[in-house]
Design an enzyme around this catalytic site. Structure first.
Site, short mmCIF file in Angstrom:
data_model
loop_
_atom_site.label_atom_id
_atom_site.label_comp_id
_atom_site.label_asym_id
_atom_site.label_seq_id
_atom_site.Cartn_x
_atom_site.Cartn_y
_atom_site.Cartn_z
N MET A 156 0.85 -1.21 0.00
CA MET A 156 0.00 0.00 0.00
C MET A 156 0.87 1.25 0.00
O MET A 156 0.64 2.21 0.72
CB MET A 156 -0.94 -0.05 1.21
N ARG A 158 3.07 4.26 -2.44
CA ARG A 158 2.61 5.37 -3.30
C ARG A 158 1.77 4.90 -4.49
O ARG A 158 0.70 5.43 -4.77
CB ARG A 158 3.83 6.13 -3.84
N ILE A 159 2.30 3.89 -5.21
CA ILE A 159 1.60 3.48 -6.45
C ILE A 159 0.27 2.80 -6.10
O ILE A 159 -0.76 3.08 -6.72
CB ILE A 159 2.51 2.57 -7.31
N ARG A 242 6.93 -6.46 -9.94
CA ARG A 242 8.08 -7.18 -10.49
C ARG A 242 7.63 -8.59 -10.81
O ARG A 242 6.85 -9.20 -10.07
CB ARG A 242 9.24 -7.20 -9.49
N GLU A 271 11.94 -11.79 -17.56
CA GLU A 271 11.89 -10.72 -18.54
C GLU A 271 13.18 -10.62 -19.35
O GLU A 271 14.25 -10.70 -18.74
CB GLU A 271 11.71 -9.40 -17.77
N HIS A 289 6.39 -4.36 -20.00
CA HIS A 289 6.93 -3.49 -18.94
C HIS A 289 6.78 -2.00 -19.30
O HIS A 289 7.77 -1.28 -19.43
CB HIS A 289 8.39 -3.84 -18.64
C1 8YV Z 1 11.09 1.50 -15.12
C2 8YV Z 1 9.97 0.29 -13.20
O1 8YV Z 1 10.82 1.74 -16.45
O2 8YV Z 1 10.71 2.20 -12.06
C3 8YV Z 1 10.50 1.00 -12.01
O3 8YV Z 1 10.69 0.35 -10.98
O4 8YV Z 1 9.61 -0.82 -13.11
C4 8YV Z 1 9.85 0.91 -14.53
O5 8YV Z 1 8.82 1.82 -14.48
C5 8YV Z 1 12.32 0.66 -15.03
O6 8YV Z 1 12.49 0.10 -13.80
C6 8YV Z 1 13.51 1.50 -15.38
O7 8YV Z 1 14.67 1.06 -14.73
#
Ligand code: 8YV
Length: 323
Positions: A156, A158-159, A242, A271, A289
């Site tokens: 929970m 920021r995003i 992730r 990935e 991604h």
């Molecule tokens: C990025 C991301 O593009 O910021 C993060 O943690 O997963 C992505 O939004 C990527 O990690 C850039 O390193």
């Protein structure tokens, strides 16, 4: 005073690269291909700063470079599971990331995936493009309603809170969440969000489970067979966090057995390899991604790296210092 030398491991938006060239002795990876361990070590030997991304594995072996000149790793992105923070700290390196600037963009993408998978829009688009559409009919491609449903958030931060805000206010959703370090009441105000003591309590109630925890050892395969068994058969999994938070093989089995209804995935366990079984399933939405991939956000991420570097080389503590 001579400019600090920096190595940027991938190509960044033009305006950020121009700014980097202006302020630093900047070396770009013109090929824009992931760097090998040896190239990363060479960068640490030759430059004052390394500017990696999620595609660079800055592990203890890379950081053990004996002739290291670099003093800071200024990463582009908020996640830092690609960097061994303990090894960096032990080596006396400063590490920074780029939080805040990609919160809204990533939350928008989580909602995109949620809507896409619930309303079968990837499937619908493929159908139209394949010229297979024979016309409207009442039972054609019926999906699942989103408005008024329950959204379960794992993490929970920021995003997650930005996702909750959109879900609660845009779609009248009820929010349940689990976070071992929950935010304070003020940060939850207006989100219609209820804390759960365990991830299982979230799985049991949620129509959609969206992942917003960090990657790394602590959360590796957090979502595996047991989680899928606990989720409702009509529930959907959304992952913009992730890939290895989810046991991808267990996800495939859960989807094949109908233990869950579908998944919207922006990240993958290995990935950029995507398990071939996922490619064959209609009830999954697969994105490469793209969480932070808006032009405005990618520029803001670069500018945030620049801000961290300038503070560091001015002798100040960068605002996004991790170690
Ligand atoms: C990025 C991301 O593009 O910021 C993060 O943690 O997963 C992505 O939004 C990527 O990690 C850039 O390193």
């Amino acid at each position: 005073m001579s400019k600090a030398k920096i190595v940027v491991t991938r190509r960044w938006p033009d305006e950020v690269e121009a700014r980097l060239h202006d302020r630093f002795d900047t070396v770009l990876n013109e090929a824009d291909e992931p760097m090998s361990n040896e190239q990363l070590r060479a960068a640490l030997r030759e430059a004052d700063a390394l500017l990696p991304t999620v595609t660079d594995r800055v592990d203890a072996a890379v950081l053990s470079e004996p002739d290291r000149r670099a003093r800071i790793i200024a990463s582009y992105g908020v996640g830092f599971n690609h960097i061994d923070l303990a090894a960096a700290e032990a080596a006396g390196l400063t590490v920074t990331n780029t939080p805040d600037v990609l919160t809204d963009c990533t939350a928008d993408l989580a909602i995109t995936l949620l809507l896409m998978v619930a309303r079968r829009t990837g499937e619908g688009e493929r159908h139209v493009r394949a010229q297979a559409w024979s016309g409207w009919r009442p039972t054609h491609m019926m999906g699942t309603s989103v408005t008024g449903k329950t959204l379960g958030l794992i993490g929970m931060g920021r995003i997650a809170r930005a996702v909750a805000q959109r879900a609660a206010h845009g779609f009248g959703m009820r929010i349940v969440f689990h976070d071992p370090f929950p935010p304070d009441a003020a940060q939850l105000e207006g989100l219609n969000a209820t804390a759960c003591k365990s991830p299982e309590a979230v799985f049991e109630q949620a129509d959609f489970v969206s992942l917003h925890c960090p990657g790394g050892k602590q959360t590796y395969h957090l979502i595996g067979a047991a989680a899928f068994a606990a989720m409702r058969p009509d529930a959907f999994l959304i992952n913009t966090a992730r890939g290895d938070v989810v046991d991808e093989q267990a996800l495939i089995e859960a989807l094949e057995k109908g233990e869950i209804a579908g998944a919207g995935l922006d990240v993958f366990e290995h990935e950029p390899r995507v398990s071939p079984e996922l490619l064959g399933l209609e009830n999954v939405v697969l994105l490469p991604h793209l969480g932070s991939a808006s032009r405005e956000t990618r520029v803001a991420m670069g500018m945030r790296v620049l801000e961290n570097l300038e503070a560091f080389f001015a002798g100040d503590v960068p605002r996004d210092k991790l170690v």
